[in-house]
Every structure is written in structure tokens, then in C-alpha cells.
Enzyme design. Structure first.
Site, PDB file in Angstrom:
ATOM      1  N   SER A 146      26.650  -2.945 -10.853  1.00  0.00           N
ATOM      2  CA  SER A 146      26.869  -2.051  -9.719  1.00  0.00           C
ATOM      3  C   SER A 146      25.806  -0.960  -9.674  1.00  0.00           C
ATOM      4  O   SER A 146      25.332  -0.587  -8.599  1.00  0.00           O
ATOM      5  CB  SER A 146      28.261  -1.419  -9.795  1.00  0.00           C
TER       6      SER A 146
ATOM      7  N   ASP B 165      23.724  -4.349  -2.709  1.00  0.00           N
ATOM      8  CA  ASP B 165      24.114  -5.753  -2.876  1.00  0.00           C
ATOM      9  C   ASP B 165      23.522  -6.607  -1.757  1.00  0.00           C
ATOM     10  O   ASP B 165      22.986  -7.695  -1.998  1.00  0.00           O
ATOM     11  CB  ASP B 165      25.631  -5.855  -2.895  1.00  0.00           C
TER      12      ASP B 165
ATOM     13  N   GLU C  23      22.542  -2.312  -8.377  1.00  0.00           N
ATOM     14  CA  GLU C  23      22.652  -2.458  -6.926  1.00  0.00           C
ATOM     15  C   GLU C  23      22.578  -1.102  -6.243  1.00  0.00           C
ATOM     16  O   GLU C  23      21.977  -0.966  -5.162  1.00  0.00           O
ATOM     17  CB  GLU C  23      23.956  -3.160  -6.569  1.00  0.00           C
TER      18      GLU C  23
END
Length: 218
Positions: free
Chosen positions: A111, A35, A114
Site C-alpha cells: 500500500s 494502484d 502504491e
């Protein structure tokens, strides 16, 4: 670059926490790292392209937020074949509808992309990873520059012409603190107009506003 990752990192990047006894073996830690790398790579790419007089910090923040939003991450994940990698990585005991649902969920796909970025960073370093990130996210970056999304303002202006206003209420929060998903309801005159979800309250409000605009145009 995903194909060049060592097997252990590649496997961890697509391992959901419910598939392993040790949470540290899932993609969550890699996603936390990725991230930050994603945000820095896109910021570093945007900063020299945009004139300081026309693009202050606030405007840059909005452009970056759109470029790396959950929706953008999902689109990149789908282009890179992440849903299929998730299906292949799922244990036989959970294969089927549950895995299919995960492979279509924006929060999960965001997610995982990332996590892939985090894994690539660990293996190849920042410079090579940043180049790969910009290449993968180019359509989303360009769209954020050409068509900045501000559905909340558009909805507010549209409702103002009718003499009404919109408010937003949080309907639900799901997931651990580092992987939280918010569901927001756009309310008009005390009645729900539309719902939206996102990885932050602001993203969820924008999604709800977008859905509200679509319902008003139907």
C-alpha cells in the site's frame, strides 16, 4: 523521485491510518490512486513488447498480476527503503514492536509503494511517473515474463499423480474494502496442507499453493 516529493506528500505516503486522527491524512487515498497508475504503467509497458498472437488478454492479465502483486510491491518497497521510512515516520507513541510489524507486513508495504506512486503522479504527472514505475519494477516485470507463476496448476498436477485434488477455503479477511487481505487454506482430503495470504483471493490461493508445494518438497 521519492526524494523530490514535497514534504507534505512524502509524509502522507508513509503515514498509517492508525497514526493520525484524520484517515484522509494517511496513505490510503494515495494508494487507491497509485494502484491504478501502477497497473496502467505496467500494462502500457508490456503491451507493445508482446506479440498479439502469443499473448492474448488472459495471458497479459496473468503476467501483469504477477508483476504488480503484493509480493512484487513488497520487494520494490524493500529495495527503495520504504520499511526504514515507515520506522522514521512513526509517532514516538507507537514506535517499537508495533511499528516494526507494520514495516514487515506485505499489505502495508504494498500500500505504501502504491501511495508513493500516487504521490509522484500528483506531483510530476503520468509520463514521468510511468517511467519511474517501470524502472522500479523492472526485475518483477522480467521475472513475470521469464518465469510466470502458476503454483495452483503445478500443485494440481502434482496431486493428480497421487490421485488427490486440492481445494481452497478462505480462512480470514482483514482490512477495509480497499485494503483487504485474504488468508486461504489449501485443503487436501479434508485436511489443511498449507496457508497463504494475498490482497486478492487469487493471490492468496497462489500463495497457499506455493507453500503447499514447498511442504511437499521438504
Amino acid at each position: 523521485m521519492l526524494e523530490r516529493l514535497p514534504d507534505d506528500l512524502a509524509r502522507q505516503a508513509v503515514t498509517h491510518s492508525s497514526w493520525t486522527d484524520r484517515r484522509s491524512d494517511s496513505y490510503e487515498r494515495l494508494a487507491f490512486l497509485g494502484d491504478s497508475v501502477l497497473s496502467l504503467a505496467v500494462t502500457t509497458h508490456l503491451y507493445p513488447r508482446l506479440e498479439a498472437d502469443a499473448y492474448g488478454a488472459g495471458r497479459l492479465t496473468k503476467i501483469r498480476a504477477q508483476a504488480v502483486s503484493g509480493r512484487s510491491c513488497r520487494e520494490v518497497a524493500e529495495r527503495l527503503g520504504i520499511p526504514e521510512r515507515l520506522r522514521l515516520a512513526a509517532p514516538e507513541s507507537v514506535a517499537g514492536p508495533a511499528t516494526e510489524q507494520l514495516a514487515r507486513t506485505e499489505r502495508v508495504l504494498a500500500s505504501v509503494i502504491e501511495a508513493v506512486i500516487g504521490a509522484v503522479y500528483l506531483e510530476f504527472g503520468y509520463l514521468e511517473t510511468a517511467d519511474a514505475v517501470v524502472e522500479a519494477f523492472t526485475p518483477e516485470i522480467e521475472r513475470s515474463l521469464v518465469s510466470p507463476a502458476d503454483f495452483k496448476s503445478a500443485l494440481q498436477e502434482r496431486l493428480a499423480r497421487r490421485g488427490t485434488i486440492v481445494t481452497y477455503e478462505i480462512a480470514a479477511e482483514e482490512g477495509p474494502p480497499h485494503e483487504r487481505t485474504f488468508e486461504v487454506v489449501a485443503m487436501v482430503e479434508g485436511e489443511p496442507l498449507a496457508r497463504g495470504s494475498g490482497r486478492s483471493k487469487k493471490d492468496a490461493e497462489q500463495a497457499a499453493a506455493e507453500a503447499a508445494l514447498e511442504s511437499l518438497s521438504a
